[in-house]
Structures are given as structure tokens and as C-alpha cells.
Design a protein around this motif. Structure first.
Motif, short mmCIF file in Angstrom:
data_model
loop_
_atom_site.label_atom_id
_atom_site.label_comp_id
_atom_site.label_asym_id
_atom_site.label_seq_id
_atom_site.Cartn_x
_atom_site.Cartn_y
_atom_site.Cartn_z
N GLN B 36 0.87 -1.18 0.00
CA GLN B 36 0.00 0.00 0.00
C GLN B 36 0.91 1.23 0.00
O GLN B 36 1.79 1.36 0.86
N GLN B 37 0.70 2.13 -0.96
CA GLN B 37 1.49 3.36 -1.03
C GLN B 37 0.56 4.56 -0.92
O GLN B 37 -0.12 4.93 -1.88
N ILE B 38 0.53 5.16 0.26
CA ILE B 38 -0.26 6.35 0.49
C ILE B 38 0.51 7.55 -0.04
O ILE B 38 1.75 7.58 0.05
N LEU B 39 -0.20 8.53 -0.55
CA LEU B 39 0.43 9.71 -1.14
C LEU B 39 1.44 10.33 -0.20
O LEU B 39 1.14 10.59 0.97
N GLY B 40 2.67 10.52 -0.69
CA GLY B 40 3.70 11.15 0.12
C GLY B 40 4.47 10.17 1.00
O GLY B 40 5.34 10.59 1.78
N GLN B 41 4.16 8.89 0.89
CA GLN B 41 4.85 7.89 1.70
C GLN B 41 5.45 6.80 0.82
O GLN B 41 5.09 6.66 -0.35
N GLY B 42 6.34 6.03 1.40
CA GLY B 42 6.88 4.88 0.69
C GLY B 42 5.92 3.70 0.76
O GLY B 42 5.00 3.69 1.57
N PRO B 43 6.13 2.72 -0.08
CA PRO B 43 5.28 1.53 -0.04
C PRO B 43 5.39 0.81 1.30
O PRO B 43 6.47 0.71 1.88
N LYS B 44 4.25 0.30 1.76
CA LYS B 44 4.20 -0.48 3.00
C LYS B 44 3.69 -1.87 2.66
O LYS B 44 2.63 -2.01 2.04
#
Lengths: 112, 115
Positions: B36-44
Motif C-alpha cells: 500500500q502506497q499512500i500519497l507522500g509515503q513509501g510503499p508499505k
């Protein structure tokens, strides 16, 4: 546990200038370190990786990174920026298991 | 060789609706990942499969998210019911094996917007 900190969410350079994207990591075991690039509306693509051996790692598109254990750093560099280098770059660490932890990313802008 | 395929590329739904994403990994790759990649973050990492078995799902919100990989090839990720905070890009990746030596190949992602 592992963690990654990328210093600077945005970096802007002029075409032909040095690119330096900073990454610091934390790992309780010897880490494997990665840099990925993401172009708009695309998935991530591996630029380079450090596992063991030589600490200066060369990747695709003229990028390289140096693993510095004493500084817990893995900074990404390129001597001369091209317009096509504009993208988002992610540093990642993997150690002690199979999970890869990604940093928050640094968006690189290249000015003409 | 063909890369990792994902569909749909974009999806817009209202909160409390359900949604499913599909991933077809590179042929022969035993390990499949959903991020999951939320805007402004790296993939989790949400879940990792080795063939059709789950290796790690510690960060999967199991009350609303589910994933399966039937026959050790294709995979689906489902959200039911969706919340506003599920708006993100869902990335699928695959690797030949699951160890640290193996490069992960990423698909283009599915951009989910929950209204």
C-alpha cells in the motif's frame, strides 16, 4: 527492527549538476540496501542494491551509492543530472527477515 | 519477458463499498507481494505469499482486507468495507524467491480513491 530516513522530500538540481539523494538506515543486523526509482503512474524499478562486498555500488542510468556502515548511510549520487532523471526515488532496507522497509521517498526535479 | 500485470489501473468507490484488485506476477516467480502506497509515503508491505502460502501478513488490516493466491500464481486483494483512509496506490510485486538476494519486480499499481 529496520527503518529508513530519507533527508529531503524534494530535491531540485540543474541539468548537468551533481545529484545527491540522502538515505540513512537503522538495522539490528547487517542490512541489505536498495534504491528504487518510480516514474509517474508506474511501479518501482530497482536502480541498485548493496548486499555484501564492495561498498561502492554502481547501478543503472549512471547512478551509484556508497554503503557507509559507520555513518549508517547509503546516499545515491549521479555526477550529471539529465531531464529524464526527474522522478521519485526510494531508499529501502531489508535485514533479518524477508520484509523490505521503504523510506518516504525523495522527489527529484531537474531544471533546464 | 512480460512484467507484473495489475488491474484495474484506477478505481473510484464510495466509503463502505467493496473493491478487489488483481495481480498476475512474472511467470515462474514464487513470491508475490502486495504493498500500500499512500500519497507522500513509501510503499508499505501488506502481505507476502510464497507460492500459495502466506509468509507475512502482519500489517494487513484483517478486519477489512483479505488476499488470496490460488494455485500459487494470480492473486487478488479485497477491501470490504472501504474507508476514506484506504485511498492509496496498491502495488503488486513478485520475485523469483523471497530471500533478500532476489529483486522485486513491481507492477504499475492500482490507484484507489475512496469518496
Amino acid at each position: 527492527a529496520q527503518s529508513v530516513t530519507q533527508l529531503g522530500s524534494h530535491v531540485s538540481v540543474s541539468e548537468g549538476a551533481l545529484v545527491l539523494l540522502r538515505c540513512n538506515y537503522s538495522s539490528s543486523v547487517p542490512p541489505y540496501l536498495f534504491w528504487y526509482v518510480q516514474y509517474p503512474n508506474q511501479g518501482l524499478q530497482l536502480l541498485l542494491k548493496y548486499t555484501t562486498g564492495a561498498t561502492l555500488v554502481k547501478g543503472i542510468n549512471g547512478f551509484e551509492a556508497e554503503f557507509k556502515k559507520s555513518e549508517t548511510s547509503f546516499h545515491l549520487t549521479k555526477p550529471s543530472a539529465h531531464m529524464s532523471d526527474a522522478a521519485e526515488y526510494f531508499c529501502a532496507v531489508r535485514g533479518g527477515g524477508f520484509k523490505t522497509i521503504f523510506g518516504a521517498g525523495t522527489r527529484l526535479f531537474v531544471k533546464a | 519477458e512480460a512484467g507484473v500485470a495489475q488491474s484495474p489501473r484506477y478505481k473510484i468507490i464510495e466509503k463502505r463499498q467493496s473493491v478487489a484488485f488483481w495481480c498476475n506476477p512474472i511467470s515462474g516467480h514464487a513470491t508475490l507481494y502486495w504493498y500500500q502506497q499512500i500519497l507522500g509515503q513509501g510503499p508499505k508491505l501488506l502481505i507476502q505469499f510464497q507460492n500459495n502460502g502466506v509468509v507475512d501478513d502482519s500489517q494487513l488490516p484483517k478486519d477489512r482486507f483479505s488476499a488470496e493466491r490460488l494455485k500459487g500464481v494470480d492473486s487478488t486483494l479485497k477491501i470490504q468495507p472501504a474507508k476514506l483512509e484506504d485511498s492509496a496506490v496498491y502495488l503488486c510485486a513478485s520475485s523469483l524467491r523471497g530471500d533478500e538476494y532476489n529483486e522485486q519486480f513491481f507492477g504499475p499499481g492500482t490507484r484507489l480513491t475512496v469518496l
